[in-house]
Design a protein around this motif. Sequence first.
Motif, PDB file in Angstrom:
ATOM      1  N   ALA A  79       3.613  39.076 -81.421  1.00 54.94           N
ATOM      2  CA  ALA A  79       3.818  38.194 -82.577  1.00 54.94           C
ATOM      3  C   ALA A  79       4.621  38.903 -83.661  1.00 54.94           C
ATOM      4  CB  ALA A  79       2.465  37.742 -83.133  1.00 54.94           C
ATOM      5  N   PHE A  80       4.379  40.198 -83.841  1.00 55.85           N
ATOM      6  CA  PHE A  80       5.084  40.961 -84.864  1.00 55.85           C
ATOM      7  C   PHE A  80       6.578  41.043 -84.549  1.00 55.85           C
ATOM      8  CE2 PHE A  80       6.726  45.096 -86.305  1.00 55.85           C
ATOM      9  CZ  PHE A  80       6.530  44.961 -87.670  1.00 55.85           C
ATOM     10  N   LEU A 117      -5.044  29.027 -91.515  1.00 58.37           N
ATOM     11  CA  LEU A 117      -6.013  28.320 -90.673  1.00 58.37           C
ATOM     12  C   LEU A 117      -5.454  26.993 -90.176  1.00 58.37           C
ATOM     13  CD1 LEU A 117      -8.865  28.343 -89.511  1.00 58.37           C
ATOM     14  CD2 LEU A 117      -9.656  27.241 -91.625  1.00 58.37           C
ATOM     15  N   VAL A 118      -4.693  26.303 -91.026  1.00 56.90           N
ATOM     16  CA  VAL A 118      -4.088  25.030 -90.617  1.00 56.90           C
ATOM     17  C   VAL A 118      -3.090  25.249 -89.487  1.00 56.90           C
ATOM     18  CG1 VAL A 118      -2.641  23.113 -91.389  1.00 56.90           C
ATOM     19  CG2 VAL A 118      -4.430  24.012 -92.889  1.00 56.90           C
ATOM     20  N   VAL A 119      -2.261  26.281 -89.611  1.00 55.67           N
ATOM     21  CA  VAL A 119      -1.280  26.592 -88.575  1.00 55.67           C
ATOM     22  C   VAL A 119      -1.974  26.923 -87.261  1.00 55.67           C
ATOM     23  CG1 VAL A 119       0.579  28.160 -87.903  1.00 55.67           C
ATOM     24  CG2 VAL A 119       0.380  27.401 -90.272  1.00 55.67           C
ATOM     25  N   ILE A 120      -3.029  27.701 -87.321  1.00 57.05           N
ATOM     26  CA  ILE A 120      -3.753  28.094 -86.109  1.00 57.05           C
ATOM     27  C   ILE A 120      -4.341  26.874 -85.415  1.00 57.05           C
ATOM     28  CG2 ILE A 120      -5.726  29.395 -85.242  1.00 57.05           C
ATOM     29  CD1 ILE A 120      -5.265  31.339 -87.595  1.00 57.05           C
ATOM     30  N   VAL A 138       0.332  33.138 -84.921  1.00 60.00           N
ATOM     31  CA  VAL A 138       0.453  34.366 -85.708  1.00 60.00           C
ATOM     32  C   VAL A 138       1.881  34.540 -86.212  1.00 60.00           C
ATOM     33  CG1 VAL A 138       0.182  36.867 -85.676  1.00 60.00           C
ATOM     34  CG2 VAL A 138      -1.414  35.432 -84.410  1.00 60.00           C
ATOM     35  N   ALA A 139       2.858  34.315 -85.330  1.00 60.36           N
ATOM     36  CA  ALA A 139       4.257  34.515 -85.705  1.00 60.36           C
ATOM     37  C   ALA A 139       4.689  33.547 -86.811  1.00 60.36           C
ATOM     38  CB  ALA A 139       5.151  34.343 -84.478  1.00 60.36           C
ATOM     39  N   VAL A 140       4.272  32.285 -86.707  1.00 64.13           N
ATOM     40  CA  VAL A 140       4.660  31.290 -87.709  1.00 64.13           C
ATOM     41  C   VAL A 140       4.117  31.660 -89.089  1.00 64.13           C
ATOM     42  CG1 VAL A 140       4.287  28.891 -88.443  1.00 64.13           C
ATOM     43  CG2 VAL A 140       4.952  29.395 -86.092  1.00 64.13           C
ATOM     44  N   ASN A 141       2.942  32.246 -89.127  1.00 62.02           N
ATOM     45  CA  ASN A 141       2.368  32.652 -90.410  1.00 62.02           C
ATOM     46  C   ASN A 141       3.088  33.836 -91.026  1.00 62.02           C
ATOM     47  OD1 ASN A 141      -0.181  31.111 -91.240  1.00 62.02           O
ATOM     48  ND2 ASN A 141      -0.550  31.436 -89.070  1.00 62.02           N
ATOM     49  N   VAL A 206      -7.324  34.005 -85.064  1.00 61.41           N
ATOM     50  CA  VAL A 206      -6.835  33.302 -83.872  1.00 61.41           C
ATOM     51  C   VAL A 206      -7.764  33.554 -82.690  1.00 61.41           C
ATOM     52  CG1 VAL A 206      -4.988  33.282 -82.162  1.00 61.41           C
ATOM     53  CG2 VAL A 206      -4.424  33.216 -84.589  1.00 61.41           C
ATOM     54  N   GLU A 207      -8.163  34.802 -82.501  1.00 62.23           N
ATOM     55  CA  GLU A 207      -9.057  35.141 -81.385  1.00 62.23           C
ATOM     56  C   GLU A 207     -10.446  34.551 -81.592  1.00 62.23           C
ATOM     57  OE1 GLU A 207      -7.037  39.436 -80.147  1.00 62.23           O
ATOM     58  OE2 GLU A 207      -8.774  39.371 -81.477  1.00 62.23           O
TER      59      GLU A 207
END
Length: 262
Positions: A79-80, A117-120, A138-141, A206-207
């Motif tokens: 993601a990074f 949290l909304v994105v996840i 994760v990446a989008v955040n 996420v996990e």
Amino acid sequence: MQRPNPVQRASSDQPWQTRVAWGLGSLVGFLFFWEVLALLIQHRHFPTPTTVFAAMWREAETGALIYHISKTLFRVAVAFVVAMLIGSAIGIVMGRNGRVDQAFDSWLVLFLNLPALVVIILCYVWFGRTELAAIIAVAVNKIPNVAVTVREGARALSRDLAEMAHMYRFGAWKTLRHVTLPQLAPFFLASARTGLSLVWKIVLVVELLGRSDGVGFQLGTYFQMFDVSMILAYALAFIIVVQLIEFGILQPIAARVNRWRR
């Protein structure tokens, strides 16, 4: 004119042995305070450091600790890298093109203020509880944070150096390598270090919400059991790994990138 006091030096000017000694000393003091306080309280929800480290050692012996930390680190790394590549590209384009910046600045602000949290949740709803959905979430955040930092660096690029490169006919690749990237390096590093601290935290959420392995999953599992010793054991183990990456990788890179300032 007042002469600077040589005794009161900045921490960055002190020898690394001194900084390490102060850091270890404060850490030992904190552990001692924690141990004494836990022994005085005597409650199962407030374990001593020795109990936590014993639980950590047991998990390491079974291999569970290494397995779950490695799964988390894999998600963090993927993601990074994705976020840095996409966010850097967006930041450079917006920083060098005023019209693009005006058109998409509001989008950048929107994603910066969109709760993680909304994105996840949306990623899990749209793509299912898969590895791909977790990495995308994760990446989008992180992408907006990278884009904002790199955009400021792109805006600050020297026009004189660009004109010099054009005058001497460097070409696109040589200009990018020897003129543009060195100026952007501090901004890349700043976005990497601040973004990485954000990625660590988002991956755990996420996990916790949608994966069957990783440190976040383990924290959720032991939370349901009210096992504070195991919660702290996984949290401390993960913090130790993060600190090793910070001091072993990121800080040496930062020193090399900023070497020209000395």
